[in-house]
Design a protein around this motif. Sequence first.
Motif, short mmCIF file in Angstrom:
data_model
loop_
_atom_site.label_atom_id
_atom_site.label_comp_id
_atom_site.label_asym_id
_atom_site.label_seq_id
_atom_site.Cartn_x
_atom_site.Cartn_y
_atom_site.Cartn_z
N THR A 385 0.93 -1.29 0.02
CA THR A 385 0.01 0.16 0.09
C THR A 385 0.87 1.05 -0.16
O THR A 385 0.51 2.16 -0.75
CB THR A 385 -0.95 0.12 1.31
N LEU A 386 1.81 1.41 0.80
CA LEU A 386 2.70 2.35 0.82
C LEU A 386 3.45 2.87 -0.31
O LEU A 386 3.83 3.97 -0.60
CB LEU A 386 3.81 2.35 2.06
N LEU A 387 3.85 1.80 -0.93
CA LEU A 387 4.70 1.99 -2.36
C LEU A 387 4.01 2.39 -3.21
O LEU A 387 4.60 2.36 -4.64
CB LEU A 387 5.40 0.89 -2.42
N ASP A 388 2.80 2.96 -3.25
CA ASP A 388 2.04 3.41 -4.39
C ASP A 388 1.03 4.57 -3.80
O ASP A 388 0.97 5.09 -2.63
CB ASP A 388 1.15 2.30 -4.72
N GLU A 389 0.42 5.38 -4.80
CA GLU A 389 -0.43 6.43 -4.56
C GLU A 389 -1.58 5.97 -3.80
O GLU A 389 -1.99 4.77 -4.10
CB GLU A 389 -0.89 7.00 -6.01
N PRO A 390 -2.09 6.84 -2.77
CA PRO A 390 -1.69 8.07 -2.62
C PRO A 390 -0.57 8.27 -1.62
O PRO A 390 -0.42 9.66 -1.21
CB PRO A 390 -3.16 8.67 -1.96
N TYR A 391 0.29 7.47 -1.36
CA TYR A 391 1.15 7.64 -0.08
C TYR A 391 2.43 7.86 -0.75
O TYR A 391 3.20 8.79 -0.30
CB TYR A 391 1.26 6.42 0.74
N LEU A 392 2.88 7.17 -1.89
CA LEU A 392 4.18 7.52 -2.48
C LEU A 392 4.12 8.91 -3.29
O LEU A 392 3.18 8.61 -4.29
CB LEU A 392 4.95 6.33 -3.42
N SER A 393 4.72 9.54 -3.19
CA SER A 393 4.66 11.04 -3.91
C SER A 393 5.51 10.94 -5.17
O SER A 393 6.62 10.93 -4.96
CB SER A 393 4.98 12.12 -2.93
N SER A 394 4.83 10.86 -6.38
CA SER A 394 5.38 11.11 -7.52
C SER A 394 5.39 12.61 -8.18
O SER A 394 5.89 12.79 -9.24
CB SER A 394 4.44 10.18 -8.33
N ASP A 395 5.13 13.53 -7.38
CA ASP A 395 5.19 15.05 -7.52
C ASP A 395 6.67 15.25 -7.16
O ASP A 395 6.96 15.35 -6.11
CB ASP A 395 4.06 15.81 -6.82
N LEU A 396 7.61 15.74 -8.25
CA LEU A 396 8.83 16.09 -7.96
C LEU A 396 9.24 17.37 -7.33
O LEU A 396 10.03 17.91 -7.00
CB LEU A 396 9.64 15.84 -9.38
N ALA A 397 8.08 18.36 -7.67
CA ALA A 397 8.02 19.42 -6.89
C ALA A 397 7.65 19.37 -5.49
O ALA A 397 7.94 20.49 -4.61
CB ALA A 397 6.83 20.42 -7.73
N HIS A 398 7.38 18.18 -4.97
CA HIS A 398 7.11 17.97 -3.49
C HIS A 398 8.37 17.39 -2.97
O HIS A 398 8.67 16.38 -3.46
CB HIS A 398 5.94 17.19 -3.20
N GLU A 399 8.91 17.86 -1.96
CA GLU A 399 10.33 17.43 -1.24
C GLU A 399 10.18 16.29 -0.54
O GLU A 399 11.26 15.20 -0.37
CB GLU A 399 10.78 18.39 -0.57
N GLY A 425 -1.30 15.31 3.05
CA GLY A 425 -0.55 15.58 1.70
C GLY A 425 0.88 16.08 2.02
O GLY A 425 1.60 16.46 1.27
N GLU A 426 1.38 15.84 3.48
CA GLU A 426 2.62 16.23 3.80
C GLU A 426 3.56 15.11 4.34
O GLU A 426 3.10 14.11 4.50
CB GLU A 426 2.57 17.48 4.90
N ALA A 427 4.73 15.27 4.28
CA ALA A 427 5.75 14.11 4.70
C ALA A 427 6.58 14.69 5.96
O ALA A 427 6.48 15.98 6.19
CB ALA A 427 6.90 13.97 3.56
N CYS A 428 7.20 13.79 6.42
CA CYS A 428 8.24 13.94 7.60
C CYS A 428 9.32 13.10 7.34
O CYS A 428 9.48 12.43 6.53
CB CYS A 428 7.40 13.78 8.94
N MET A 429 10.42 13.76 7.83
CA MET A 429 11.83 13.06 7.83
C MET A 429 11.83 11.71 8.39
O MET A 429 12.62 10.96 7.41
CB MET A 429 12.74 13.98 8.60
#
Length: 461
Positions: A385-399, A425-429
Motif C-alpha cells: 500500500t505504501l509504495l503506491d499512490e496516494p502515499y508514495l509521492s510522484s510529484d517532483l515539486a514536493h520534497e 498531503g505532507e511528509a516528515c523526515m
Amino acid sequence: MNIRFDLEPQHLNDKIDNLWSLSGAKLKSMSASLKDAQGSPVVTVKGVYTPRSWTDWTQGFQFGSELFQFNATGDTSFLELAIENIKTKMTSHVSHFGVHDHGFNNLSTYGNLLRLIREGKIAKDKWLEEFCILALKLSASVQAQRWTSTPDGGYLYSFNGPHSLFVDTIRTIRIIVAGHLLQHHASGENDIKINLLKRAYQHALSTAKYSIYYGENRDIYDVWGRTAHEAIFNVNDGNFRSPSTQQGYSGFSTWTRGLSWAMLGFAEQLEFLQSQENCPEFNDLGGKKYLQDTFLKAARATCDFYIENTASDGIPYWDTGAPGLRHLGNWRETTADPFNDFEPVDSSAAAIGAQGLLRLGNYLRNENNPDADTYWSAGLTVAHTLLDEPYLSSDLAHEGLLLHTIYHRPNGWDHIPEHSKIPNGEACMWGDYHIRELAHYLKEVITGDSYYTFFKDITHD
C-alpha cells in the motif's frame, strides 16, 4: 487489516525501483532548499521541508537517507554529500546528553556508513572506518547516561525528564547494543563501569512491562497489545505511577507511531538475540530464554494490535482512540482515507510498523513457528500500500517522499491544506527515512545478497 497472503517480496520489486527513482530528485531538492536553513528538517509545509524546534532528532534521517540512496543506485554524489554532512553536522548529535534519540540520529548515519565500508560498497578507508566506530562508541555511552533506576531495573528517560519513559526509546537502544558489540562501556561516578548491553536490556524489560498492555487487567482499558506512549514514575522511589502521552490522544488510547516503534524495536532485538550465543549479561537479566520470551510477548502483542486496529489496507489512523473516528463508521473494515474530514492517518507509523511485522515474521520463521507467515504477509500488505499512490509521492515539486504523515496532532503542528479539515498531503523526515529503509530491507530479501539488521557489520566476523 485484510492481510494479502498472496504477496511475495518480488511482487514489490518494480515499486521499490520506482521509489528510488523518485527519491533521488527529492533528496537533491531538499538539500538545496535547506542549504542556508537553521535547524534540521522535520516536516514539509506545502511540499517544502522546514525545521521545527522541539528536540533535534531528525537530522540523522536526512543524511541516512542519502546513504540509502547511494546504496540503492550507486550514485556517488549522494555518498559524497552524506559523508560531508556527517563530518560537519553530526558531531553535536554524538555528544547530545539532552535527548533519548541517539539510535535515530547516529545509527542512521555512522552505523549505515560503517556498514557500507565493511560490505565493500565503498572504498576501504581506515580513517573513516575508525571515525564511525568512535562516534558509535561515544554515542552509546552518552545515551546510556540518561538513566533512572527502579526497584526492578531502570530505563533511559525521555527529554521530559527522569520521571518519563517513552515507548519510542525501545528503538534507540540499538545504539547502546552497537556500542557493546564494539566492546565499549560507559563510565559513571567513581569510575563505575556501566555494561551497555545490560543497560539496554534493562530498558527493554521496563518498556515491555510498563509501556505494553497484555489484557491482564492493569486497568479497565487493558487489551492485548495496547501501547502507552509515556510511562510516568515517581523518581523518589522509582515506582510506576500512570500511563501518559505527549503526541497521542490520551494515556489510555494508542498513539499508532508509538505502537510501531514498539513493534519494530522488539522485533529487532529478537533478531539480535537469535544471532547471539548466551552472554554473561543475559544471565544477569534472567537468561536468554526469559529475554526472548519477554520480547516476543511484547512484539506479538503490539503487532497483533496493529493488525486488529488498522484499516483494511494496513494504514493506521494517528491514534486508535481519536474521537473523530466515530464519524468514520467501521473504519477498520475499509481502506484508510487520508482525505476524510475527521481524523488523519499516519503513514509514517505504517512505514515503521511494516518493518516490525516483517522482522517478527522472519524471527518466527527461523524458529519454525507456524504464525510466521501471518506477520510476514501483513508486513508485505502494508508495504504494498505504501509504495503506491496516494502515499508514495510522484510529484517532483514536493520534497517529501511519503505523504500523509503526522507529527504532533494535539499541538496542531501539522499543515492543513486549504479546503481540508485535517492535516494531509505532507511528509516528515522519519517517514521518508523509514520508507527508504523498508525498501532497502525488502530489496536485500529479494536479491538474497544479505539480510539487513542494525547489528550487521558493526563488528567483523
